[in-house]
Write a protein that holds these residues in place. Structure first.
Motif, PDB file in Angstrom:
ATOM      1  N   ASP A  29      -6.807   1.468   8.442  1.00 36.59           N
ATOM      2  CA  ASP A  29      -7.458   0.445   9.266  1.00 36.59           C
ATOM      3  C   ASP A  29      -8.119  -0.604   8.380  1.00 36.59           C
ATOM      4  N   ARG A  30      -7.327  -1.529   7.913  1.00 38.35           N
ATOM      5  CA  ARG A  30      -7.808  -2.635   7.078  1.00 38.35           C
ATOM      6  C   ARG A  30      -7.068  -3.900   7.495  1.00 38.35           C
ATOM      7  N   TYR A  68       0.846  -1.184   0.000  1.00 38.00           N
ATOM      8  CA  TYR A  68       0.000   0.000   0.000  1.00 38.00           C
ATOM      9  C   TYR A  68       0.883   1.235   0.000  1.00 38.00           C
TER      10      TYR A  68
END
Length: 145
Positions: A21-22, A4
């Motif tokens: 927040d994943r 990411y």
């Protein structure tokens, strides 16, 4: 492997941490040259490490070997170089540093490359992610904006 990327400018803390927040994002990989400036606000290295752990249960690592040199950054920001020249210089630096060999897959997988730029188009985080994707198998990149 998934990498990411995120930049912190033009984001509130709520937006920033919400994007991070994943479940498959494991850690933030800080690739800024300067990560202690007051201008970094809630993303100063010591504060960020605390907030990541406390708010969303993520790890933090600083990887200065994935940052541009001070001279390179200054030349580009001062307008003495265009993006294409900066990109060429930066990619040559990544090759010289052999980052594809020196940064472990375990660290990168599920990692989120952090810098300051709001979007990835003219940002070294995109260059790092694409550089690594060209040299490793099965790399997916997702830019969090």
């Amino acid at each position: 492997m998934k990498i990411y990327t995120i930049g912190f400018t033009r984001k509130t803390a709520e937006q920033f941490f919400g994007l991070l927040d994943r479940p498959d994002l494991r850690r933030v990989l800080d690739i800024r040259l300067n990560n202690t400036s007051q201008l970094a606000g809630f993303t100063r290295s010591g504060d960020l490490r605390f907030f990541l752990r406390r708010l969303i249960g993520k790890d933090y690592a600083h990887l200065p070997q994935l940052a541009p040199t001070a001279d390179m950054l200054k030349k580009y920001r001062d307008g003495r170089g265009d993006w294409a020249a900066y990109e060429d210089d930066f990619l040559a630096l990544m090759k010289e540093r052999r980052v594809e060999e020196t940064v472990s897959t375990e660290l990168l997988d599920g990692g989120c490359l952090l810098c300051s730029e709001a979007t990835p188009e003219h940002c070294h985080r995109r260059l790092v992610a694409e550089y690594l994707a060209e040299r490793r198998q099965d790399v997916m990149i997702e830019h969090l904006v």
